[in-house]
Design a protein around this motif. Structure first.
Motif, PDB file in Angstrom:
ATOM      1  N   PRO A 222     -44.675  52.238 -77.995  1.00  0.00           N
ATOM      2  CA  PRO A 222     -44.174  51.310 -78.960  1.00  0.00           C
ATOM      3  C   PRO A 222     -43.550  52.008 -79.991  1.00  0.00           C
ATOM      4  CG  PRO A 222     -46.507  50.968 -78.536  1.00  0.00           C
ATOM      5  CD  PRO A 222     -46.252  52.210 -77.717  1.00  0.00           C
ATOM      6  N   GLN A 223     -44.186  53.293 -80.691  1.00  0.00           N
ATOM      7  CA  GLN A 223     -43.685  53.800 -81.883  1.00  0.00           C
ATOM      8  C   GLN A 223     -42.848  55.089 -81.608  1.00  0.00           C
ATOM      9  OE1 GLN A 223     -47.578  55.053 -83.812  1.00  0.00           O
ATOM     10  NE2 GLN A 223     -48.308  53.145 -83.050  1.00  0.00           N
ATOM     11  N   ALA A 224     -42.095  54.928 -80.343  1.00  0.00           N
ATOM     12  CA  ALA A 224     -41.205  56.019 -79.999  1.00  0.00           C
ATOM     13  C   ALA A 224     -39.797  55.673 -80.875  1.00  0.00           C
ATOM     14  CB  ALA A 224     -40.999  55.994 -78.488  1.00  0.00           C
ATOM     15  N   ARG A 225     -39.271  56.731 -81.154  1.00  0.00           N
ATOM     16  CA  ARG A 225     -37.936  56.650 -81.752  1.00  0.00           C
ATOM     17  C   ARG A 225     -36.998  57.096 -80.839  1.00  0.00           C
ATOM     18  NH1 ARG A 225     -38.258  58.883 -87.881  1.00  0.00           N
ATOM     19  NH2 ARG A 225     -40.270  59.269 -87.492  1.00  0.00           N
ATOM     20  N   VAL A 226     -35.969  56.303 -80.621  1.00  0.00           N
ATOM     21  CA  VAL A 226     -35.258  56.739 -79.550  1.00  0.00           C
ATOM     22  C   VAL A 226     -33.587  56.804 -80.111  1.00  0.00           C
ATOM     23  CG1 VAL A 226     -34.246  56.193 -77.342  1.00  0.00           C
ATOM     24  CG2 VAL A 226     -36.433  55.480 -77.992  1.00  0.00           C
ATOM     25  N   ALA A 227     -33.148  57.934 -79.498  1.00  0.00           N
ATOM     26  CA  ALA A 227     -31.711  58.304 -80.029  1.00  0.00           C
ATOM     27  C   ALA A 227     -30.724  58.352 -78.681  1.00  0.00           C
ATOM     28  CB  ALA A 227     -31.509  59.422 -80.997  1.00  0.00           C
ATOM     29  N   VAL A 228     -30.436  57.484 -78.114  1.00  0.00           N
ATOM     30  CA  VAL A 228     -29.726  57.466 -76.775  1.00  0.00           C
ATOM     31  C   VAL A 228     -28.688  58.541 -76.612  1.00  0.00           C
ATOM     32  CG1 VAL A 228     -28.736  56.173 -74.838  1.00  0.00           C
ATOM     33  CG2 VAL A 228     -30.718  55.170 -76.073  1.00  0.00           C
ATOM     34  N   MET A 229     -27.877  58.572 -77.734  1.00  0.00           N
ATOM     35  CA  MET A 229     -26.724  59.198 -77.860  1.00  0.00           C
ATOM     36  C   MET A 229     -27.101  60.846 -77.774  1.00  0.00           C
ATOM     37  SD  MET A 229     -24.223  57.083 -77.715  1.00  0.00           S
ATOM     38  CE  MET A 229     -22.606  57.283 -78.176  1.00  0.00           C
ATOM     39  N   ASP A 230     -28.075  61.064 -78.567  1.00  0.00           N
ATOM     40  CA  ASP A 230     -28.521  62.461 -78.437  1.00  0.00           C
ATOM     41  C   ASP A 230     -29.200  62.862 -77.343  1.00  0.00           C
ATOM     42  OD1 ASP A 230     -27.082  62.640 -80.970  1.00  0.00           O
ATOM     43  OD2 ASP A 230     -28.794  62.155 -82.076  1.00  0.00           O
ATOM     44  N   GLY A 231     -29.936  61.870 -76.558  1.00  0.00           N
ATOM     45  CA  GLY A 231     -30.788  61.922 -75.513  1.00  0.00           C
ATOM     46  C   GLY A 231     -32.197  62.568 -75.922  1.00  0.00           C
ATOM     47  N   LYS A 232     -32.501  62.027 -77.134  1.00  0.00           N
ATOM     48  CA  LYS A 232     -33.695  62.481 -77.708  1.00  0.00           C
ATOM     49  C   LYS A 232     -34.723  61.307 -77.901  1.00  0.00           C
ATOM     50  CE  LYS A 232     -32.024  66.629 -80.104  1.00  0.00           C
ATOM     51  NZ  LYS A 232     -32.394  67.616 -78.878  1.00  0.00           N
ATOM     52  N   VAL A 233     -36.064  61.623 -77.807  1.00  0.00           N
ATOM     53  CA  VAL A 233     -36.847  60.516 -78.104  1.00  0.00           C
ATOM     54  C   VAL A 233     -38.261  61.168 -78.865  1.00  0.00           C
ATOM     55  CG1 VAL A 233     -38.483  58.790 -76.993  1.00  0.00           C
ATOM     56  CG2 VAL A 233     -36.693  59.412 -75.859  1.00  0.00           C
ATOM     57  N   LEU A 234     -38.537  60.730 -79.787  1.00  0.00           N
ATOM     58  CA  LEU A 234     -39.893  61.209 -80.596  1.00  0.00           C
ATOM     59  C   LEU A 234     -40.942  60.348 -80.698  1.00  0.00           C
ATOM     60  CD1 LEU A 234     -39.486  63.412 -82.653  1.00  0.00           C
ATOM     61  CD2 LEU A 234     -39.360  61.979 -84.546  1.00  0.00           C
ATOM     62  N   VAL A 235     -42.041  60.705 -79.916  1.00  0.00           N
ATOM     63  CA  VAL A 235     -43.122  60.115 -79.751  1.00  0.00           C
ATOM     64  C   VAL A 235     -44.294  60.684 -80.329  1.00  0.00           C
ATOM     65  CG1 VAL A 235     -42.357  59.029 -77.476  1.00  0.00           C
ATOM     66  CG2 VAL A 235     -43.599  61.106 -77.528  1.00  0.00           C
ATOM     67  N   PRO A 236     -45.244  59.761 -80.908  1.00  0.00           N
ATOM     68  CA  PRO A 236     -46.500  60.350 -81.228  1.00  0.00           C
ATOM     69  C   PRO A 236     -47.286  61.125 -80.266  1.00  0.00           C
ATOM     70  CG  PRO A 236     -46.607  57.991 -81.736  1.00  0.00           C
ATOM     71  CD  PRO A 236     -45.133  58.538 -80.961  1.00  0.00           C
ATOM     72  N   GLN A 237     -48.278  61.830 -80.544  1.00  0.00           N
ATOM     73  CA  GLN A 237     -48.884  62.832 -79.513  1.00  0.00           C
ATOM     74  C   GLN A 237     -49.716  61.809 -78.593  1.00  0.00           C
ATOM     75  OE1 GLN A 237     -51.925  65.216 -81.753  1.00  0.00           O
ATOM     76  NE2 GLN A 237     -51.946  66.562 -80.115  1.00  0.00           N
ATOM     77  N   GLU A 238     -50.266  60.868 -78.896  1.00  0.00           N
ATOM     78  CA  GLU A 238     -51.211  60.200 -77.909  1.00  0.00           C
ATOM     79  C   GLU A 238     -50.181  59.510 -76.895  1.00  0.00           C
ATOM     80  OE1 GLU A 238     -51.368  59.807 -81.139  1.00  0.00           O
ATOM     81  OE2 GLU A 238     -50.663  57.671 -81.485  1.00  0.00           O
TER      82      GLU A 238
ATOM     83  N   GLY B 101     -35.584  51.824 -72.793  1.00  0.00           N
ATOM     84  CA  GLY B 101     -36.712  51.033 -72.045  1.00  0.00           C
ATOM     85  C   GLY B 101     -37.865  51.504 -72.427  1.00  0.00           C
ATOM     86  N   ILE B 102     -38.174  52.763 -73.338  1.00  0.00           N
ATOM     87  CA  ILE B 102     -39.358  53.273 -73.390  1.00  0.00           C
ATOM     88  C   ILE B 102     -40.444  52.475 -74.258  1.00  0.00           C
ATOM     89  CG2 ILE B 102     -39.065  54.716 -75.434  1.00  0.00           C
ATOM     90  CD1 ILE B 102     -39.945  57.009 -73.716  1.00  0.00           C
ATOM     91  N   ALA B 103     -39.997  51.513 -74.877  1.00  0.00           N
ATOM     92  CA  ALA B 103     -40.732  50.966 -75.922  1.00  0.00           C
ATOM     93  C   ALA B 103     -42.263  50.325 -75.249  1.00  0.00           C
ATOM     94  CB  ALA B 103     -39.995  49.702 -76.915  1.00  0.00           C
ATOM     95  N   PRO B 104     -42.135  49.695 -74.264  1.00  0.00           N
ATOM     96  CA  PRO B 104     -43.231  49.269 -73.634  1.00  0.00           C
ATOM     97  C   PRO B 104     -44.514  50.202 -73.688  1.00  0.00           C
ATOM     98  CG  PRO B 104     -41.518  48.273 -72.447  1.00  0.00           C
ATOM     99  CD  PRO B 104     -41.033  49.401 -73.400  1.00  0.00           C
ATOM    100  N   VAL B 105     -44.259  51.336 -73.155  1.00  0.00           N
ATOM    101  CA  VAL B 105     -45.182  52.363 -73.002  1.00  0.00           C
ATOM    102  C   VAL B 105     -45.664  53.188 -74.218  1.00  0.00           C
ATOM    103  CG1 VAL B 105     -44.846  52.522 -70.598  1.00  0.00           C
ATOM    104  CG2 VAL B 105     -43.652  53.902 -72.113  1.00  0.00           C
TER     105      VAL B 105
END
Ligand SMILES: Nc1ncnc2c1ncn2[C@@H]1O[C@H](COP(=O)(O)OP(=O)(O)OP(=O)(O)O)[C@@H](O)[C@H]1O
Ligand SMILES: [Mg+2]
Lengths: 254, 308
Positions: B245-261, B239-243
C-alpha cells in the motif's frame, strides 16, 4: 527581591500604557473637583458634607481602578501567552504573583495620592489649613484596595474574570457589613449555622475595620495604634491570600 | 552530563486528554536534538514540561540534573514558545532588556541587546513597539528573547514557523552557529528537511508516545526503502497497491519505491504478473519517508533507538 521589583515595574508600566486607566483617573479627579464645587456653591460651605461626598467618590474610583487592574492581570497574560517568556526565566510563580500585586498596589497608591492631593488642595484653598486627619482615611482606602486586590487575585487563578468580578463585589459589600450586625444574627440562630456565618465573615475581608470615614467626619480621635493594627491586619490577610493563590497557581498548567 | 533527561514523562489533561505517555529520552550536552511528530502528537506539551510551564502527570524531567521548573533548571534554558506573542505596549528593545534582567546569566548592557537584534536580523528595530512587527519579525524577536539569557540549553518550539524561505535558511545557519558556541539545542519542527540537515539525533512522537529516538544516520539507515526497476512503461506496476500500500509507483520510468517490509510481497506480485525485474536497490530515504512510514504504523510498532 530585585526580580519582584522588576516584575512590579513591568506591571506599573503596563497599567500606565492603558488608556482606560487614565480615563478612570481623570474621571475620578473631575468628580472629586465637581463634588467639591457643587457642594460648596449650592449648599453653602458645609465641611462635613463636602468631605463625605468627596471621600465616597474617591472610595468608588479607587475600587474601580483596583478591579480594572487586578481582574485581567493574570488571565490576560495566560490567554495572550505573554506569560511564557516570563515564567521560563529563573523566577518562581510566587515572585511573579507578588510582583504583580505589588505593582498594582503601587499604581493604586499613586492614583489615591492624586485624588487625595486634589481634595486636600481644594480644602486648603477653601479653609486655609490642611485637614491632616484625612490622610488616615487615605491609608485606610489604600489598605482596602490592597485587600480587595489580593482577594480578586486569588479568585483570578480559580475562576473566570466575570465570576471573579461578581464574587469580589459581593465580598466587598459583605466585608463592609458591620460586625455588630453579624453578632446580632449570631445570637439569634443555632450554634452550628452560627459557626458557618462566623467562619465566612472571618474569611472575607473585614473591610468594616478599614472604614473610618464616619469617625473622622465627626472629629472623633483615632489612636495611632489603630492604624498600626489595621495595617498589620491588611498585610497579613493579603499575605495569606497570596499564599493560597500561589498554591493554586503552581498546580496550573499554562 | 545530560542536558535533558526525561524519564517516563506522561501528561493527561483533565481526566481523559492523554497528551503524553511514557516518554523517555535524553539529550547530551552540545547536541542538536530534533523533535518531530504530527499535529497534536505532544511536542509542545513535552517542551512545556521541560520549561516548567506544565506539570507532568507522571515521570520526571531533569535539566542539567536539576528538576525541570526549578530556578536552577530555568537558569539553564532559553525558551522559544510555539506561539509568538509578546507585550505590544513596550518598545522591543526595552522588552528584551526586561527579559535580560530577569535572566540572571545575561551579559549586561545595551551592546548585548543590540547585538542580539542584529543576530536575528532585526537591527535598528529596538525602538519599535511589537505591535508594528510582522509575524516573521515576531518570530525573530522570539528567538532573540530565548537567547538573551545566554543559557546553555535552548528549547525552541517550531523556530522556523512563520519565517520566509531566506529567513528559514538563516535560522538554520544560526542554530548551527549556536551549536558551534557550545549550546545544546532541542527543537520541534515540521520542517523535516531542516531537521534532517542539522540534527544529531531525532525523537519521533506519535499520539503522545515516542515511537523512535535515534541518531539521524541510524534512523535513515534502517528505514531505507527499496527501489525496484522494471522496463519503462510496464503497466503492471500500477496494480501493486493491494500488496504494497505504501509503494510509490512511476510507471513511465518503470520504477517502484517500496518500504523494506513490503519488498518481498511486491517482488512476488510482480513476478506473478510476469514483470521482468531489472534490479532492486536499497535507497537512502529522506527523513520525510521515515517519518511518514513510522507515523502510519500503529503506536510503538517500530520502537527502536540507539539509546533511549
Ligand atoms: N491545555 C490543554 N488542555 C487540554 N488538552 C490539551 C492542552 N494542550 C494540549 N492539549 C492536547 O494535548 C495533545 C498534544 O498537544 P501538543 O500541543 O503538545 O501537540 P504538538 O505536538 O505540539 O502539536 P502541533 O504540531 O500542532 O503544535 C493534543 O491532543 C492537544 O489537544
Ligand atoms: Mg506544538
Amino acid at each position: 527581591m530585585s526580580d519582584v521589583w522588576l516584575l512590579a515595574r513591568y506591571q506599573i508600566e503596563e497599567a500606565l500604557a492603558k488608556k482606560l486607566f487614565y480615563i478612570v483617573v481623570l474621571m475620578g479627579l473631575v468628580l472629586v473637583g465637581g463634588v467639591f464645587f457643587a457642594n460648596t456653591f449650592e449648599l453653602g460651605h458645609q465641611g462635613r458634607v463636602v468631605r463625605d461626598a468627596s471621600l465616597s467618590v474617591i472610595g468608588v474610583f479607587s475600587l474601580a481602578l483596583t478591579l480594572l487592574l487586578t481582574l485581567q492581570a493574570i488571565p490576560r497574560e495566560i490567554e495572550n501567552r505573554t506569560i511564557y517568556p516570563i515564567l521560563a526565566r529563573p523566577l518562581s510563580r510566587f515572585q511573579y504573583l507578588l510582583g504583580k500585586e505589588l505593582g498594582i498596589a503601587l499604581v493604586v497608591g499613586a492614583s489615591l495620592s492624586l485624588f487625595y492631593g486634589l481634595l486636600l488642595l481644594l480644602l486648603f484653598l477653601k479653609e486655609g489649613s490642611f485637614p491632616v486627619p484625612l490622610l488616615g482615611n487615605a491609608l485606610c482606602n489604600w489598605l482596602e484596595c490592597v485587600v480587595i486586590s489580593s482577594f480578586s487575585f486569588l479568585l483570578s487563578v480559580l475562576v473566570s474574570p466575570p465570576l471573579n468580578f461578581c464574587f469580589t463585589i459581593v465580598a466587598y459589600f459583605l466585608g463592609h457589613f458591620p460586625v455588630v450586625y453579624v453578632n446580632y444574627i449570631l445570637g439569634r440562630i443555632p450554634p452550628v449555622s452560627g459557626f458557618v456565618v462566623e467562619t465566612a465573615k472571618f474569611a472575607l475581608p473585614q473591610l468594616e475595620y478599614l472604614d473610618i470615614k464616619t469617625t473622622l467626619l465627626y472629629g472623633d480621635p483615632i489612636s495611632p495604634l489603630y492604624f498600626v493594627e489595621i495595617t498589620l491586619y491588611a498585610l497579613l490577610y493579603s499575605g495569606v491570600l497570596l499564599y493560597l493563590a500561589v498554591l493554586f497557581f503552581e498546580r496550573k498548567d499554562l | 552530563m545530560n542536558a535533558v533527561q526525561a524519564d517516563q514523562l506522561g501528561k493527561t489533561y483533565g481526566k481523559t486528554g492523554r497528551a503524553l505517555e511514557e516518554v523517555s529520552f535524553s539529550v547530551e550536552k552540545g547536541e542538536i536534538f530534533g523533535f518531530i511528530g504530527g499535529n497534536g502528537a505532544g511536542k509542545t506539551t513535552a517542551i512545556k514540561i521541560l520549561v516548567g510551564l506544565v506539570n507532568p502527570s507522571h515521570g520526571s524531567a531533569l535539566i542539567f540534573e536539576h528538576p525541570a521548573g526549578t530556578r536552577e533548571a530555568k537558569e539553564k534554558i532559553g525558551y522559544l514558545p510555539e506561539v509568538s506573542n509578546y507585550p505590544d505596549w513596550i518598545p522591543s528593545g526595552r522588552l528584551l532588556d526586561f527579559y535580560a534582567s530577569l535572566s540572571h546569566s545575561s551579559p549586561p548592557g545595551k551592546e548585548w541587546i543590540s547585538s542580539l537584534f542584529s543576530l536575528v536580523g532585526l537591527s535598528g528595530k529596538e525602538k519599535i513597539p511589537l505591535r508594528q512587527f510582522s509575524k516573521g519579525m515576531m518570530q525573530r524577536f522570539g528567538l532573540a528573547q530565548s537567547l538573551v539569557g545566554d543559557a546553555p540549553l535552548l528549547l525552541l518550539d517550531e523556530p522556523t514557523s512563520g519565517l520566509d524561505p531566506q529567513a528559514q535558511r538563516e535560522m538554520k545557519d544560526l542554530l548551527l552557529s549556536l551549536r558551534e558556541k557550545g549550546k545544546t539545542l532541542f527543537f520541534s519542527s515540521h520542517q523535516l528537511s531542516h531537521v534532517e540537515e542539522i540534527c544529531d539525533r531525532i525523537g519521533i512522537l506519535k499520539d503522545g508516545r515516542l515511537v523512535a529516538c535515534a541518531s539521524v544516520t541510524s534512523l535513515l539507515d534502517q528505514e531505507g526503502p527499496f527501489e525496484i526497476t522494471a522496463s519503462p512503461g510496464t503497466e503492471a506496476l500500477a496494480g501493486i497497491a493491494p500488496v504494497a500500500p505504501q509503494a510509490r509507483v512511476a510507471v513511465m520510468d518503470g520504477k517502484v519505491l517500496v518500504p523494506q517490509e513490503q519488498l518481498i510481497p511486491a517482488l512476488e506480485f510482480l513476478r506473478a504478473k510476469g514483470v521482468h525485474i531489472q534490479g532492486v536497490e536499497k535507497k537512502r530515504p529522506s527523513l520525510e519517508d521515515v517519518f511518514l512510514n513510522m507515523v502510519r504504523k500503529g503506536p510503538g510498532a517500530n520502537e527502536k533507538g540507539d539509546r533511549p
